[in-house]
Design a protein around this motif. Structure first.
Motif, mmCIF file in Angstrom:
data_model
loop_
_atom_site.group_PDB
_atom_site.id
_atom_site.type_symbol
_atom_site.label_atom_id
_atom_site.label_comp_id
_atom_site.label_asym_id
_atom_site.label_seq_id
_atom_site.Cartn_x
_atom_site.Cartn_y
_atom_site.Cartn_z
ATOM 1 N N GLU A 1 0.827 -1.202 0.000
ATOM 2 C CA GLU A 1 0.000 0.000 0.000
ATOM 3 C C GLU A 1 0.863 1.254 0.000
ATOM 4 O O GLU A 1 1.998 1.247 0.493
ATOM 5 C CB GLU A 1 -0.943 0.013 1.199
ATOM 6 C CG GLU A 1 -0.251 -0.024 2.553
ATOM 7 C CD GLU A 1 -1.250 -0.137 3.698
ATOM 8 O OE1 GLU A 1 -1.312 0.817 4.496
ATOM 9 O OE2 GLU A 1 -1.938 -1.161 3.794
ATOM 10 N N LYS A 2 0.325 2.306 -0.581
ATOM 11 C CA LYS A 2 0.981 3.607 -0.623
ATOM 12 C C LYS A 2 0.198 4.586 0.240
ATOM 13 O O LYS A 2 -1.029 4.589 0.237
ATOM 14 C CB LYS A 2 1.053 4.130 -2.055
ATOM 15 C CG LYS A 2 1.969 3.333 -2.973
ATOM 16 C CD LYS A 2 3.430 3.509 -2.598
ATOM 17 C CE LYS A 2 4.331 2.822 -3.620
ATOM 18 N NZ LYS A 2 5.769 2.987 -3.277
ATOM 19 N N GLN A 3 0.916 5.409 0.971
ATOM 20 C CA GLN A 3 0.274 6.388 1.834
ATOM 21 C C GLN A 3 -0.278 7.559 1.014
ATOM 22 O O GLN A 3 0.162 7.842 -0.097
ATOM 23 C CB GLN A 3 1.281 6.915 2.870
ATOM 24 C CG GLN A 3 1.803 5.843 3.816
ATOM 25 C CD GLN A 3 0.709 5.222 4.653
ATOM 26 O OE1 GLN A 3 -0.160 5.914 5.182
ATOM 27 N NE2 GLN A 3 0.740 3.898 4.775
ATOM 28 N N SER A 4 -1.256 8.250 1.568
ATOM 29 C CA SER A 4 -1.876 9.389 0.885
ATOM 30 C C SER A 4 -0.890 10.547 0.752
ATOM 31 O O SER A 4 -0.003 10.740 1.591
ATOM 32 C CB SER A 4 -3.108 9.867 1.666
ATOM 33 O OG SER A 4 -4.079 8.861 1.746
ATOM 34 N N THR A 5 -1.059 11.305 -0.339
ATOM 35 C CA THR A 5 -0.327 12.564 -0.526
ATOM 36 C C THR A 5 -1.359 13.670 -0.734
ATOM 37 O O THR A 5 -2.560 13.433 -0.696
ATOM 38 C CB THR A 5 0.599 12.479 -1.757
ATOM 39 O OG1 THR A 5 -0.215 12.398 -2.943
ATOM 40 C CG2 THR A 5 1.502 11.250 -1.678
ATOM 41 N N ASP A 6 -0.892 14.866 -0.997
ATOM 42 C CA ASP A 6 -1.811 15.979 -1.226
ATOM 43 C C ASP A 6 -2.632 15.785 -2.502
ATOM 44 O O ASP A 6 -3.703 16.371 -2.646
ATOM 45 C CB ASP A 6 -1.034 17.296 -1.325
ATOM 46 C CG ASP A 6 -0.429 17.706 0.008
ATOM 47 O OD1 ASP A 6 -0.913 17.223 1.048
ATOM 48 O OD2 ASP A 6 0.538 18.485 0.002
ATOM 49 N N TYR A 7 -2.118 14.979 -3.429
ATOM 50 C CA TYR A 7 -2.774 14.842 -4.729
ATOM 51 C C TYR A 7 -3.357 13.453 -4.974
ATOM 52 O O TYR A 7 -4.295 13.308 -5.755
ATOM 53 C CB TYR A 7 -1.771 15.176 -5.845
ATOM 54 C CG TYR A 7 -1.151 16.541 -5.694
ATOM 55 C CD1 TYR A 7 -1.858 17.679 -6.061
ATOM 56 C CD2 TYR A 7 0.123 16.687 -5.171
ATOM 57 C CE1 TYR A 7 -1.303 18.941 -5.914
ATOM 58 C CE2 TYR A 7 0.694 17.952 -5.019
ATOM 59 C CZ TYR A 7 -0.028 19.070 -5.400
ATOM 60 O OH TYR A 7 0.532 20.305 -5.242
ATOM 61 N N VAL A 8 -2.797 12.429 -4.347
ATOM 62 C CA VAL A 8 -3.237 11.056 -4.590
ATOM 63 C C VAL A 8 -3.601 10.392 -3.262
ATOM 64 O O VAL A 8 -2.797 10.399 -2.328
ATOM 65 C CB VAL A 8 -2.128 10.234 -5.292
ATOM 66 C CG1 VAL A 8 -2.608 8.810 -5.557
ATOM 67 C CG2 VAL A 8 -1.714 10.899 -6.599
ATOM 68 N N PRO A 9 -4.833 9.848 -3.150
ATOM 69 C CA PRO A 9 -5.212 9.167 -1.908
ATOM 70 C C PRO A 9 -4.452 7.855 -1.738
ATOM 71 O O PRO A 9 -3.956 7.281 -2.723
ATOM 72 C CB PRO A 9 -6.713 8.906 -2.099
ATOM 73 C CG PRO A 9 -6.886 8.835 -3.578
ATOM 74 C CD PRO A 9 -5.911 9.826 -4.149
ATOM 75 N N GLY A 10 -4.338 7.398 -0.511
ATOM 76 C CA GLY A 10 -3.675 6.130 -0.247
ATOM 77 C C GLY A 10 -4.355 4.997 -1.003
ATOM 78 O O GLY A 10 -5.574 4.974 -1.140
#
Length: 265
Positions: free
Chosen positions: A114-123
Motif C-alpha cells: 500500500e501507498k500512503q496518501s499525498t496531497d494529490y493522490v489518496p492512499g
C-alpha cells in the motif's frame, strides 16, 4: 452508527474492527445476518439480500431512487448535493483484504502493498503484474471504491494478464479468464488456475500464444453489460489470434444469484 441504527429492525452490536451486526431490514430473521462498516459506510446481508453503500441502503429502505437517496444523505450530512466532490478516500491493504475475504499474508505473498496518501493522490493498494519469468512489467493502483477514480496504472508499465508468473497457471491443462485482480486472487486461494484481464475490453490476441497456448479456456461472465462485453471481446481476440482450443463460459451468478463474480462467491 446512528444512520443505520435508526433504520434497522434490531439494535446493532459490535462485530469486530469497524463492523456492526444487526437483523436485516430486507427479510425476516432472528439471527443477525446484516452488517455495516463504520469506516467506509458499506453494508451487506450475508443471506443474499445484497450489498452496497449508504446511498443504495437508503434508497432501498425508503423505496426511492438513488439520486433522491443521495440528496437526503447530503442533507443529513449538511453538504451541497450538487457539488458531488471526489472524497479521495484512502484504501489500505487491510481494508482490501477484509472486503474481499482474502488473507492478508496471502496478498502480501503476491506482492501487494500500500501507498500512503499525498496531497494529490489518496492512499491506495499497489498490485504488481509479473510476466512468465517473474519480472515486474506493470503496477496497478487499486483505490477506494467510493472515489471517482478507482484504478490507475503506474507510469512506464506494460499491462499483461494478471497471474502469468504463477506455476498453477503455467502447468494447468485449462485456465479460467476473469475480469480484474480480486477474482483471480480468489480463484488462486482455492487452487484454481485463473488469469485476470485488467478491464472488460482489454484482452489482447497477442497474449493467447504466450500465456494460454491451445489449452481450454473458461470465461467467467458477470451478469451485466460489462460481462457481456468481456465475453465478446475475449472470444473475438482468441479467434483472431488463431486459437485452436475449446472455449466455455460460466457465471457465478448461476450458482448463487447474490454473487456477481468469483470474489463474491
Amino acid at each position: 452508527i446512528r444512520f443505520y441504527s435508526e433504520r434497522l429492525p434490531s439494535a446493532p452490536k459490535p462485530a469486530g474492527d469497524h463492523k456492526y451486526n444487526a437483523c436485516c431490514p430486507f427479510h425476516q430473521e432472528r439471527n443477525p445476518s446484516f452488517w455495516f462498516n463504520v469506516k467506509n459506510g458499506m453494508w451487506k446481508c450475508e443471506t443474499g439480500c445484497g450489498s452496497g453503500n449508504a446511498t443504495t441502503f437508503l434508497a432501498r429502505v425508503e423505496n426511492i431512487g438513488n439520486q433522491e437517496a443521495w440528496e437526503q444523505l447530503c442533507k443529513l450530512a449538511g453538504v451541497d448535493a450538487k457539488e458531488k466532490p471526489d472524497p479521495k478516500l484512502p484504501l489500505t491493504l487491510e481494508m482490501y483484504a477484509a472486503s474481499k475475504k482474502l488473507p492478508l499474508d496471502f496478498l502480501r505473498q503476491l506482492g501487494l502493498s500500500e501507498k500512503q496518501s499525498t496531497d494529490y493522490v489518496p492512499g491506495h493498494v499497489t498490485i504488481p503484474y509479473y510476466d512468465s519469468d517473474g519480472a515486474c512489467v506493470a503496477v496497478r493502483q487499486r483505490r477506494n471504491p467510493n472515489n471517482k477514480q478507482r484504478f490507475a496504472w503506474n507510469k512506464g508499465g506494460t499491462p499483461i494478464v494478471y497471474g502469468a508468473w504463477l506455476d498453477i497457471n503455467k502447468t494447468a491443462r485449462a485456465v479460467i479468464l476473469v475480469e480484474g485482480e480480486s477474482d483471480a486472487q480468489s480463484c488462486w486461494l482455492h487452487g484454481l488456475p485463473a488469469l485476470g484481464v485488467p478491464g472488460a475490453t482489454n484482452f489482447q490476441g497477442a497474449w493467447t500464444q504466450r500465456y494460454i497456448g491451445d489449452r481450454d479456456v473458461y470465461i467467467h461472465v458477470e451478469p451485466d453489460n460489462g460481462g457481456a462485453t468481456f465475453r465478446q471481446k475475449v472470444i473475438q481476440a482468441l479467434y483472431d489470434s488463431g486459437y485452436k482450443g475449446t472455449v466455455r463460459t460460466f457465471a457465478c451468478h448461476d450458482i448463487d444469484a447474490a454473487c456477481k463474480d468469483p470474489s463474491d462467491l
